[in-house]
Design a protein around this motif. Structure first.
Motif, short mmCIF file in Angstrom:
data_model
loop_
_atom_site.label_atom_id
_atom_site.label_comp_id
_atom_site.label_asym_id
_atom_site.label_seq_id
_atom_site.Cartn_x
_atom_site.Cartn_y
_atom_site.Cartn_z
N ALA A 198 9.67 11.55 -4.84
CA ALA A 198 9.55 10.27 -5.53
C ALA A 198 8.25 10.19 -6.31
O ALA A 198 8.22 9.70 -7.45
CB ALA A 198 9.64 9.13 -4.52
N ARG A 199 7.16 10.69 -5.72
CA ARG A 199 5.87 10.66 -6.42
C ARG A 199 5.92 11.49 -7.69
O ARG A 199 5.27 11.15 -8.69
CB ARG A 199 4.76 11.16 -5.48
CG ARG A 199 3.34 10.91 -5.97
CD ARG A 199 2.99 9.44 -6.08
NE ARG A 199 3.27 8.71 -4.86
CZ ARG A 199 2.43 8.65 -3.82
NH1 ARG A 199 1.26 9.27 -3.87
NH2 ARG A 199 2.75 7.94 -2.75
N ALA A 200 6.67 12.59 -7.66
CA ALA A 200 6.82 13.41 -8.87
C ALA A 200 7.48 12.62 -9.99
O ALA A 200 7.24 12.88 -11.17
CB ALA A 200 7.64 14.66 -8.55
N ARG B 270 6.09 4.60 0.33
CA ARG B 270 5.32 4.31 1.53
C ARG B 270 6.10 4.74 2.76
O ARG B 270 7.27 4.40 2.91
CB ARG B 270 5.00 2.82 1.62
CG ARG B 270 4.13 2.47 2.81
CD ARG B 270 3.97 0.97 2.96
NE ARG B 270 3.14 0.63 4.11
CZ ARG B 270 3.01 -0.58 4.60
NH1 ARG B 270 3.65 -1.60 4.03
NH2 ARG B 270 2.25 -0.82 5.64
N MET B 271 5.45 5.48 3.66
CA MET B 271 6.06 5.94 4.90
C MET B 271 5.66 5.01 6.04
O MET B 271 4.52 4.57 6.12
CB MET B 271 5.62 7.37 5.21
CG MET B 271 6.04 8.39 4.18
SD MET B 271 5.27 10.00 4.43
CE MET B 271 5.79 10.37 6.10
N ARG B 272 6.63 4.75 6.92
CA ARG B 272 6.35 3.90 8.07
C ARG B 272 7.42 4.11 9.13
O ARG B 272 8.49 4.67 8.85
CB ARG B 272 6.32 2.42 7.66
CG ARG B 272 7.60 1.95 7.04
CD ARG B 272 7.54 0.48 6.63
NE ARG B 272 7.38 -0.38 7.78
CZ ARG B 272 7.40 -1.72 7.70
NH1 ARG B 272 7.53 -2.30 6.53
NH2 ARG B 272 7.27 -2.45 8.77
N LEU B 273 7.12 3.65 10.35
CA LEU B 273 8.11 3.70 11.41
C LEU B 273 9.11 2.56 11.22
O LEU B 273 8.77 1.49 10.72
CB LEU B 273 7.44 3.55 12.78
CG LEU B 273 6.73 4.78 13.34
CD1 LEU B 273 6.01 4.41 14.63
CD2 LEU B 273 7.71 5.91 13.61
N THR C 154 10.89 6.13 4.53
CA THR C 154 10.03 6.12 3.35
C THR C 154 10.63 5.20 2.30
O THR C 154 11.76 5.40 1.87
CB THR C 154 9.89 7.55 2.76
OG1 THR C 154 9.44 8.42 3.79
CG2 THR C 154 8.89 7.56 1.62
N ASP C 155 9.86 4.19 1.94
CA ASP C 155 10.30 3.24 0.92
C ASP C 155 10.03 3.86 -0.45
O ASP C 155 8.88 3.97 -0.88
CB ASP C 155 9.53 1.92 1.08
CG ASP C 155 9.88 0.91 -0.02
OD1 ASP C 155 10.84 1.17 -0.77
OD2 ASP C 155 9.18 -0.11 -0.12
N ILE C 156 11.10 4.27 -1.12
CA ILE C 156 10.99 4.82 -2.48
C ILE C 156 11.88 4.00 -3.41
O ILE C 156 12.55 4.54 -4.30
CB ILE C 156 11.36 6.32 -2.53
CG1 ILE C 156 12.77 6.56 -1.95
CG2 ILE C 156 10.34 7.17 -1.80
CD1 ILE C 156 13.29 7.96 -2.19
N ARG D 42 0.84 -1.20 0.00
CA ARG D 42 0.00 0.00 0.00
C ARG D 42 0.87 1.25 0.00
O ARG D 42 1.82 1.37 0.77
CB ARG D 42 -0.90 0.00 1.23
CG ARG D 42 -1.90 1.14 1.28
CD ARG D 42 -2.85 0.95 2.44
NE ARG D 42 -2.10 0.86 3.70
CZ ARG D 42 -2.68 0.61 4.86
NH1 ARG D 42 -3.99 0.38 4.93
NH2 ARG D 42 -1.95 0.56 5.97
N ALA D 43 0.54 2.18 -0.86
CA ALA D 43 1.30 3.44 -0.95
C ALA D 43 0.72 4.46 0.02
O ALA D 43 -0.49 4.47 0.30
CB ALA D 43 1.24 3.99 -2.37
N SER D 44 1.57 5.31 0.55
CA SER D 44 1.11 6.42 1.39
C SER D 44 0.57 7.54 0.50
O SER D 44 1.10 7.79 -0.58
CB SER D 44 2.27 6.95 2.24
OG SER D 44 2.77 5.95 3.10
#
Length: 416
Positions: free
Chosen positions: A186-188, A194-197, A208-210, A107-109
């Motif tokens: 990255a989205r650009a 995806r952001m996570r702790l 952030t997984d990019i 799932r993407a943030s």
């Protein structure tokens, strides 16, 4: 791959044709990075492998693809096994008329955020603007060095709980903004992200997984890696400008001084490349290494085993020997940084951080004893909630990551 997954995969014969999912490719030195952005799965292939992917994608059969590669390179390739490997990676949608199970993509943030919304993040003028703003702040500090606050600026309130809570709130807000900068950049470039702790040694971090940025041009990759640092520098520079035009006795000035320190404090952490910080990914990209941390760790363990039991491990192969020369040099140097940096970090935790946390927690518990004032009770409770909550969150996050890695290994282990 499990037995069930192996049974579900149809047999690949010479006449088989495969339908591939949408894949992206980028040349990197003598190899090609091939990946599926939806699942963020990527692999480095030699030129022949990339050519095979293209031929299979054009609808050629396994046998015909093998013939074309033999004619082009003069070498024999087992395309059936190659297709099976692609299927394990989740690159194959269908073999002949039989679809393959498709793993659920991570799932993407902020999935509603589209590249067109944040295209400005990759505009070449933006780094220039950040550089100008930072340069202006540096000039001001050189002319007025007294504006640079000391650590006492963080103690802007006489109440420790207020300082602790406000510092935690401001620090996590800046941390979230730092990670959002990675995500937006990255989205650009069309990468979900995806952001996570997460945890890095004793540190609780946002990450952030990019990984999809691997397929982007180098300028976009470096911009995405450095965007968080650029945001911290921009915030700190803007606060320097605020300090220059406000009264040192004013609340705005004192709060800005505290915020400036909070914005600058994460920057030295970025130099700790042994914890895979933003600077680490820049180094990995510039050195052309596929997995600088993983290869460096493997080489450090190899050297440790050879030093500990030279006779037992005398015949063990050097894991760095299989790497290209430019990677081998970088990995061996990085392994030294990895070992020394990790040891220093853990030693600091044992000698300073852990005793300090324990002392603060013990003091807070004692502050809840009968006879304290209401303000004292509130102060102790705030310390327990803030400091205790961070440590509990670190433990939970560490355990979650450990379980995820263990499940991944169990899925990948044959015969399970």
């Amino acid at each position: 791959m499990t037995d069930t997954a192996a049974e579900a995969q149809p047999r690949v014969g010479p006449a088989s044709r495969v339908a591939l999912h949408e894949l992206s490719m980028r040349r990197d030195r003598d190899e090609w990075i091939v990946g599926r952005m939806a699942t963020r799965t990527f692999v480095a292939l030699p030129s022949a492998g990339a050519r095979a992917v293209r031929l299979l994608g054009e609808g050629l059969s396994v046998a015909r693809t093998q013939e074309r590669l033999r004619a082009d390179t003069g070498e024999e390739f087992d395309i059936a096994d190659f297709v099976a490997d692609l299927a394990v990676l989740g690159f194959v949608a269908r073999i002949d008329d039989r679809p393959l199970p498709d793993p659920t993509p991570p799932r993407a943030s902020l999935p509603w955020l589209r590249p067109r919304h944040v295209r400005f993040a990759l505009h070449p003028v933006l780094p220039v603007a950040v550089a100008v703003l930072t340069a202006a702040a540096v000039v001001i500090l050189l002319l007025r060095p007294g504006l640079l606050p000391g650590y006492r600026a963080l103690l802007w309130s006489p109440h420790g709980s207020v300082v602790l809570l406000s510092g935690a709130a401001a620090g996590w807000t800046l941390l979230l903004a730092h990670e959002l900068a990675h995500l937006v950049t990255a989205r650009a470039a069309g990468v979900p992200g995806r952001m996570r702790l997460g945890t890095r040694l004793q540190f609780l971090v946002m990450q952030t997984d990019i990984s999809g940025i691997e397929l982007a041009p180098r300028r976009h990759r470096l911009t995405a890696y450095l965007s968080g640092i650029a945001l911290n520098l921009s915030v700190a520079s803007a606060l320097v400008l605020v300090l220059a035009v406000t009264d040192p006795a004013s609340t705005v000035h004192r709060l800005s001084a505290a915020a400036l320190l909070l914005a600058l404090m994460p920057l030295p952490f970025q130099l700790m490349v042994f914890t895979r910080t933003d600077v680490y990914f820049v180094l990995q990209d510039l050195t052309g290494c596929r997995d600088l941390y993983g290869d460096g760790l493997a080489y450090a363990r190899y050297r440790y085993r050879r030093a500990l039991r030279p006779r037992t491990h005398a015949g063990e192969d050097d894991p760095s020997a299989r790497l290209p020369r430019h990677e081998r040099r970088a990995v061996r140097v990085y392994s030294v940084v990895l070992v020394v940096g990790t040891a220093a970090c853990l030693a600091f935790m044992a000698a300073v951080t852990l005793p300090l946390d324990i002392a603060l927690l013990v003091r807070a518990v004692r502050g809840l004893a009968p006879g304290n004032t209401p303000a004292g009770y509130a102060d102790s409770a705030a310390v327990l909630v803030t400091l205790g909550g961070v440590n509990v969150l670190w433990l939970v996050t560490k355990w979650r990551d450990h379980r995820s890695r263990r499940r991944a290994k169990e899925v990948a282990r044959p015969g399970t």
